[in-house]
Design a protein around this motif. Structure first.
Motif, PDB file in Angstrom:
ATOM      1  N   TRP A 175       5.058   3.520  -5.286  1.00  0.00           N
ATOM      2  CA  TRP A 175       5.627   4.122  -6.473  1.00  0.00           C
ATOM      3  C   TRP A 175       5.593   5.633  -6.277  1.00  0.00           C
ATOM      4  CZ3 TRP A 175       2.720  -0.306  -6.542  1.00  0.00           C
ATOM      5  CH2 TRP A 175       3.298  -1.423  -7.149  1.00  0.00           C
ATOM      6  N   PRO A 176       6.723   6.317  -6.394  1.00  0.00           N
ATOM      7  CA  PRO A 176       6.784   7.755  -6.083  1.00  0.00           C
ATOM      8  C   PRO A 176       5.749   8.563  -6.865  1.00  0.00           C
ATOM      9  CG  PRO A 176       8.992   6.863  -6.384  1.00  0.00           C
ATOM     10  CD  PRO A 176       8.038   5.775  -6.785  1.00  0.00           C
ATOM     11  N   GLY A 177       5.034   9.416  -6.146  1.00  0.00           N
ATOM     12  CA  GLY A 177       4.081  10.318  -6.772  1.00  0.00           C
ATOM     13  C   GLY A 177       2.751   9.693  -7.125  1.00  0.00           C
ATOM     14  N   LEU A 178       2.556   8.410  -6.801  1.00  0.00           N
ATOM     15  CA  LEU A 178       1.327   7.718  -7.167  1.00  0.00           C
ATOM     16  C   LEU A 178       0.688   7.080  -5.938  1.00  0.00           C
ATOM     17  CD1 LEU A 178       2.575   5.888 -10.405  1.00  0.00           C
ATOM     18  CD2 LEU A 178       1.174   7.963 -10.307  1.00  0.00           C
ATOM     19  N   GLU A 179      -0.632   6.949  -5.986  1.00  0.00           N
ATOM     20  CA  GLU A 179      -1.351   6.189  -4.982  1.00  0.00           C
ATOM     21  C   GLU A 179      -1.357   4.711  -5.382  1.00  0.00           C
ATOM     22  OE1 GLU A 179      -2.869   7.120  -2.165  1.00  0.00           O
ATOM     23  OE2 GLU A 179      -2.430   9.263  -2.355  1.00  0.00           O
ATOM     24  N   HIS A 180      -1.404   3.817  -4.407  1.00  0.00           N
ATOM     25  CA  HIS A 180      -1.481   2.395  -4.721  1.00  0.00           C
ATOM     26  C   HIS A 180      -2.419   1.710  -3.743  1.00  0.00           C
ATOM     27  CE1 HIS A 180       1.576   2.476  -1.525  1.00  0.00           C
ATOM     28  NE2 HIS A 180       1.167   1.244  -1.231  1.00  0.00           N
ATOM     29  N   GLU A 181      -3.144   0.718  -4.239  1.00  0.00           N
ATOM     30  CA  GLU A 181      -4.062  -0.063  -3.413  1.00  0.00           C
ATOM     31  C   GLU A 181      -3.879  -1.541  -3.742  1.00  0.00           C
ATOM     32  OE1 GLU A 181      -8.118   1.192  -3.680  1.00  0.00           O
ATOM     33  OE2 GLU A 181      -7.574   3.315  -3.886  1.00  0.00           O
ATOM     34  N   ARG A 182      -3.599  -2.322  -2.725  1.00  0.00           N
ATOM     35  CA  ARG A 182      -3.474  -3.759  -2.924  1.00  0.00           C
ATOM     36  C   ARG A 182      -4.842  -4.336  -3.241  1.00  0.00           C
ATOM     37  NH1 ARG A 182       0.277  -7.722   0.747  1.00  0.00           N
ATOM     38  NH2 ARG A 182      -0.424  -9.715  -0.083  1.00  0.00           N
ATOM     39  N   LEU A 183      -4.914  -5.186  -4.261  1.00  0.00           N
ATOM     40  CA  LEU A 183      -6.207  -5.630  -4.757  1.00  0.00           C
ATOM     41  C   LEU A 183      -6.742  -6.862  -4.044  1.00  0.00           C
ATOM     42  CD1 LEU A 183      -5.682  -4.955  -8.560  1.00  0.00           C
ATOM     43  CD2 LEU A 183      -7.170  -3.723  -6.978  1.00  0.00           C
ATOM     44  N   TYR A 184      -5.917  -7.569  -3.324  1.00  0.00           N
ATOM     45  CA  TYR A 184      -6.400  -8.677  -2.499  1.00  0.00           C
ATOM     46  C   TYR A 184      -5.372  -8.926  -1.404  1.00  0.00           C
ATOM     47  CZ  TYR A 184      -3.205 -11.320  -5.489  1.00  0.00           C
ATOM     48  OH  TYR A 184      -2.097 -11.750  -6.181  1.00  0.00           O
ATOM     49  N   ASP A 185      -5.832  -9.466  -0.307  1.00  0.00           N
ATOM     50  CA  ASP A 185      -4.975  -9.635   0.868  1.00  0.00           C
ATOM     51  C   ASP A 185      -4.306 -10.999   0.951  1.00  0.00           C
ATOM     52  OD1 ASP A 185      -5.504  -7.067   1.802  1.00  0.00           O
ATOM     53  OD2 ASP A 185      -7.364  -7.721   2.760  1.00  0.00           O
ATOM     54  N   THR A 186      -4.979 -12.030   0.446  1.00  0.00           N
ATOM     55  CA  THR A 186      -4.453 -13.395   0.564  1.00  0.00           C
ATOM     56  C   THR A 186      -3.453 -13.672  -0.552  1.00  0.00           C
ATOM     57  OG1 THR A 186      -6.567 -14.106   1.466  1.00  0.00           O
ATOM     58  CG2 THR A 186      -5.057 -15.829   0.697  1.00  0.00           C
ATOM     59  N   PRO A 187      -2.222 -14.042  -0.240  1.00  0.00           N
ATOM     60  CA  PRO A 187      -1.265 -14.356  -1.309  1.00  0.00           C
ATOM     61  C   PRO A 187      -1.715 -15.578  -2.095  1.00  0.00           C
ATOM     62  CG  PRO A 187      -0.361 -14.947   0.836  1.00  0.00           C
ATOM     63  CD  PRO A 187      -1.633 -14.209   1.099  1.00  0.00           C
ATOM     64  N   THR A 188      -1.643 -15.479  -3.401  1.00  0.00           N
ATOM     65  CA  THR A 188      -2.027 -16.625  -4.229  1.00  0.00           C
ATOM     66  C   THR A 188      -0.810 -17.512  -4.453  1.00  0.00           C
ATOM     67  OG1 THR A 188      -1.646 -15.329  -6.226  1.00  0.00           O
ATOM     68  CG2 THR A 188      -3.886 -15.404  -5.401  1.00  0.00           C
ATOM     69  N   PRO A 189      -0.959 -18.796  -4.273  1.00  0.00           N
ATOM     70  CA  PRO A 189       0.193 -19.695  -4.382  1.00  0.00           C
ATOM     71  C   PRO A 189       0.583 -19.969  -5.823  1.00  0.00           C
ATOM     72  CG  PRO A 189      -1.801 -20.931  -3.905  1.00  0.00           C
ATOM     73  CD  PRO A 189      -2.184 -19.484  -3.857  1.00  0.00           C
ATOM     74  N   MET A 190       1.776 -20.515  -5.965  1.00  0.00           N
ATOM     75  CA  MET A 190       2.271 -21.011  -7.244  1.00  0.00           C
ATOM     76  C   MET A 190       1.999 -22.506  -7.291  1.00  0.00           C
ATOM     77  SD  MET A 190       3.906 -18.285  -8.598  1.00  0.00           S
ATOM     78  CE  MET A 190       5.259 -18.823  -9.655  1.00  0.00           C
ATOM     79  N   ILE A 191       1.445 -22.953  -8.398  1.00  0.00           N
ATOM     80  CA  ILE A 191       1.126 -24.378  -8.565  1.00  0.00           C
ATOM     81  C   ILE A 191       1.746 -24.896  -9.856  1.00  0.00           C
ATOM     82  CG2 ILE A 191      -1.021 -24.175  -7.265  1.00  0.00           C
ATOM     83  CD1 ILE A 191      -2.493 -24.260 -10.002  1.00  0.00           C
TER      84      ILE A 191
END
Length: 306
Positions: free
Chosen positions: A151-167
């Motif tokens: 996002w322009p002008g903002l820092e970002h950090e992914r909060l978890y690495d493993t994709p969570t599935p749809m059930i």
């Protein structure tokens, strides 16, 4: 060495970017004459022009371009410093964060007591909204977002690495009836949500089906609430259904899940100046710890198998 008044720099940057004195005046909430006088004062103190005048338009000359290259980043740093100072001064008033209503309802709010137990000195002000707000303009310290970073002008950090599935999930009475039948029979049940998501789930289950849900929602929290009330079946992020699965309000339907490219991970997003601000660091560490706990609980075998 010529010097200019630093409080005139925002005016110079605005005029340089907009190439129009009146537009810059509107953006800065100043009069046209005030902007013109400030630019004139800067050029007078420097001893050379920064702009070429062409009618109502102004264009940076070589000297103006050189000043802008240095002035704009310096001004941005000052603004970030002010933002950090304001955040530190307002820490006692709380940490202001914005997030999607579905995330607030299904994941964050049920854990708010855990946050208060760990950080009783950091009150939290939560705004749940489907709109992406301007954090700095609207006075927010952070956001928990899904989407395509950055996002322009903002820092970002992914909060978890493993994709969570749809059930696929259902209320206990509906799940009991469906588990006694054939998976393909689900296509004839009342389905909630997006047809493409359901079609992807059925494809992962090996069932050829083209379905038309009876209702769609702009918020997953509402969809899962309707599912708990027995109004239909839903496909949702396993993470958002985790608490209801644990409490028995929802039941996972069959051992089928699907990971969709359109379902983005969660990110913590914040202004760069707040990266090391202690309340934000506390939020970052706490959310990651709770995410890890949620994901570990989802992967744990049922109590009957332990």
């Amino acid at each position: 060495m010529p010097r200019i008044q630093l409080n005139f720099l925002p005016t110079f940057v605005a005029v340089a970017r907009l190439e129009n004195l009146r537009a810059a005046a509107d953006a800065l909430h100043l009069t046209h004459s005030a902007v013109s006088q400030q630019i004139g004062e800067i050029e007078h103190r420097l001893g050379f022009p920064l702009f070429d005048r062409r009618g109502r338009r102004v264009h940076l000359n070589a000297a103006g371009q050189a000043l802008l290259r240095q002035a704009a980043p310096a001004l941005a740093l000052v603004e970030e410093g002010v933002q950090a100072a304001a955040a530190a001064a307002g820490a006692a008033q709380g940490l202001r964060i914005t997030m999607l209503p579905s995330f607030a309802q299904r994941w964050f709010l049920p854990r708010l007591g855990l946050w208060r137990a760990r950080h009783p000195d950091i009150p939290i002000d939560i705004e749940a909204s489907v709109n992406i707000v301007d954090l700095q303009r609207d006075g927010f310290h952070a956001a928990i977002r899904t989407g395509a970073a950055p996002w322009p002008g903002l820092e970002h950090e992914r909060l978890y690495d493993t994709p969570t599935p749809m059930i696929a999930v259902a209320s206990p009475p509906m799940a009991q009836r469906l588990h006694a039948g054939v998976l393909a029979d689900m296509a004839r049940e009342p389905l909630l949500g997006d047809s493409e998501v359901w079609n992807s789930w059925f494809a992962a289950a090996g069932v050829r089906a083209r379905v038309t849900p009876v209702a769609s929602f702009n918020d997953v929290g509402l969809m899962l609430q309707a599912t708990e009330q027995g109004l239909g079946l839903a496909v949702a992020r396993e993470l958002l259904a985790a608490d209801a699965l644990r409490d028995g309000r929802l039941v996972k339907l069959f051992d089928v899940s699907v990971v969709l490219d359109s379902v983005r991970p969660y990110y913590l997003v914040y202004p760069p100046a707040l990266k090391d601000w202690p309340p934000l660091s506390a939020l970052r560490d706490w959310v990651r710890h709770e995410f890890d706990g949620s994901l570990a609980a989802l992967r744990a075998p049922p109590a009957s198998e332990r």
